[in-house]
Design a protein around this motif. Sequence first.
Motif, mmCIF file in Angstrom:
data_model
loop_
_atom_site.group_PDB
_atom_site.id
_atom_site.type_symbol
_atom_site.label_atom_id
_atom_site.label_comp_id
_atom_site.label_asym_id
_atom_site.label_seq_id
_atom_site.Cartn_x
_atom_site.Cartn_y
_atom_site.Cartn_z
ATOM 1 N N TYR A 388 -1.514 87.498 133.345
ATOM 2 C CA TYR A 388 -2.774 87.040 132.546
ATOM 3 C C TYR A 388 -3.279 88.332 131.971
ATOM 4 O O TYR A 388 -3.916 88.569 131.184
ATOM 5 C CB TYR A 388 -3.742 86.325 133.575
ATOM 6 C CG TYR A 388 -3.533 84.951 133.712
ATOM 7 C CD1 TYR A 388 -3.136 84.136 132.587
ATOM 8 C CD2 TYR A 388 -3.462 84.405 135.084
ATOM 9 C CE1 TYR A 388 -3.066 82.664 132.800
ATOM 10 C CE2 TYR A 388 -3.356 82.871 135.154
ATOM 11 C CZ TYR A 388 -2.974 82.163 134.133
ATOM 12 O OH TYR A 388 -2.804 80.776 134.127
ATOM 13 N N TRP A 389 -2.941 89.287 132.541
ATOM 14 C CA TRP A 389 -3.520 90.975 132.429
ATOM 15 C C TRP A 389 -2.748 91.020 130.936
ATOM 16 O O TRP A 389 -3.465 91.622 129.841
ATOM 17 C CB TRP A 389 -3.342 91.719 133.191
ATOM 18 C CG TRP A 389 -3.844 93.202 132.705
ATOM 19 C CD1 TRP A 389 -5.127 93.755 132.785
ATOM 20 C CD2 TRP A 389 -3.012 94.457 132.100
ATOM 21 N NE1 TRP A 389 -5.285 94.840 132.393
ATOM 22 C CE2 TRP A 389 -3.866 95.574 131.770
ATOM 23 C CE3 TRP A 389 -1.684 94.519 131.601
ATOM 24 C CZ2 TRP A 389 -3.596 96.298 131.171
ATOM 25 C CZ3 TRP A 389 -1.458 95.445 131.052
ATOM 26 C CH2 TRP A 389 -2.219 96.443 130.881
ATOM 27 N N ASP A 392 -4.350 88.829 128.219
ATOM 28 C CA ASP A 392 -5.671 89.236 127.669
ATOM 29 C C ASP A 392 -5.820 90.449 126.751
ATOM 30 O O ASP A 392 -6.623 90.596 125.977
ATOM 31 C CB ASP A 392 -6.502 89.791 129.150
ATOM 32 C CG ASP A 392 -6.988 88.301 129.661
ATOM 33 O OD1 ASP A 392 -6.695 87.208 129.257
ATOM 34 O OD2 ASP A 392 -7.169 88.139 130.938
ATOM 35 N N ALA A 395 -6.334 88.718 123.269
ATOM 36 C CA ALA A 395 -7.189 87.660 123.156
ATOM 37 C C ALA A 395 -7.862 87.570 122.207
ATOM 38 O O ALA A 395 -8.406 86.802 121.533
ATOM 39 C CB ALA A 395 -7.774 87.405 124.562
ATOM 40 N N SER A 468 -10.448 91.054 128.198
ATOM 41 C CA SER A 468 -10.047 89.974 127.251
ATOM 42 C C SER A 468 -10.813 89.981 125.895
ATOM 43 O O SER A 468 -10.174 89.562 124.871
ATOM 44 C CB SER A 468 -9.882 88.910 127.890
ATOM 45 O OG SER A 468 -11.397 88.326 128.150
#
Length: 528
Positions: A388-389, A392, A395, A468
């Motif tokens: 997820y990092w 992001d 994003a 993000s």
Amino acid sequence: MEKDNPPSHEHEVCIVDEIESQRLAKGLEQRHVQMIAIAGAIGTGLFLGLGSSIQTGGPLGALLGYALVGTVVCAVQFALGEVSALMPVTGSFVRHVEVLVDPGLAFAVGWNVVYGALTSVPSEITACVVLIQYWSETDAAVWVTVMIVATAAMALLFVRAYGEIEFVLAILKILLIVGVVLMGLVIDLGGVPGQPRLGFHYWRDPGPFVAYIATGSWGQFLGFWAVMSNAVYSFAGVESLAMAAAEMRNPRQNLPKACKRVFARVTLFYLVSVLIVGMLVSSSDPRLADESGTAAESPFVIAASDAGIKVVPSIINAVVLSSAFSSSNQSILAGTRTLYGLALKGHAPRVFLQTTRQGVPWVCALLQIAVCGLAYLTCSNSALNVFYWLLDLTAAGVLISWSTVALNHIRLILACRSQGISPRELPWHNPATYYSSWFALVMCQIFLWTGGFAVFTRGNWSAADFVSSYLDIPLVLVFYLGYKFWKKTKIVPLKDIPIRQALLEAENDPENVPIKASGWSRLNILWG
């Protein structure tokens, strides 16, 4: 025309490169282009994300938020269509910015798009796996493997097969939207036995707006403004419509048609859906906070469950699954074609120009397939945080891309004025688009810089949300300024932008003839 050598100067007179015109297959027809546009704009954000918007902004706040972003999207698409009709090149706005603004900006935005596409595909694979597990408890790694194989097949298929698959998926999405909207109207008007007529009950109680973070009118405004982020990322992907322009038949006619017609329809789909959801589900319903990633969080499913309609969740989950797979396909197309375009202009290794006999840039596709292995990180909770990092990091990339599209169009019109060329000489032009592009550019920048406003309010700081929302901005600036310093590039003077060359290529394009509808196709409201 440009030869198969790396560019040795800042500004190229050539518009459509000989390599892309000869090596890439023109497999996308008018119906593919317009339905790909619909498929790209209607994704999981519409089916699953509306609940969060209603909860944050209220029924009227969400409706106004989506209406404003929809207006910006239409402005962006008009700008994209006008520039793409003049310069139908692989890589779309990334190649346009090289000619119209600065090669350094093309390098920065291009690699930002490629990185975003590379990471979004494993993200969509993960979403598909979550949706499949709504029905099956089979180990996630098995489904990740299945989805990677399917993704690899899509990446290596020739572009016409991609167009046919997206054509079918777009029709499924449209059928679902029409179905759930009609179902919503029946439920709202009391057409389900034993269920009361709702009307606009939830607009009165708990009310049309929701106070977010603050209280009173200010809190209601913040609730409306917070809807913007959901709306922007619901529409994410619309800018990639022209990425494969060199693989379209008659792109100078088909692209403007797609940009001009499709997105008015898509905006209508969104606005009608938001209106219906606001009538069906209370903004205070705790079920809207569900973050399962499956049909369980869809406000349409919540409304159907309350009305005793049991078959809806599985139908919606199945179509949302097709939406996630379609989003993955679109990211593959955007990433591989942008990378191909970067290699064409010397911003990426020339090995990425290798294509199959069917015209598929297979080296670009292999890179995309290799990165799909990141989806296995989701099988571990600790690795999931790393994934997820990585996701992001870009994003906010969609707003940077939209800003670039608007900037390209503004520069095109300014260059026409500087060189004494009437914009009416362009393959497609509307006088209002110059002003709408300024509107889109300003609004995209406002959205970009205020997208993470919540983290700056008392008690709401979140490092992950800050990253993000804003990290992509300095990343693009570092790439841009670093490339300018290394290559000594300059902003292209308006008088040096090769508009005459582009117009000449358009005039000499044997495909560039108006498309006339005949027979039943004149009644076709989807892609006619």
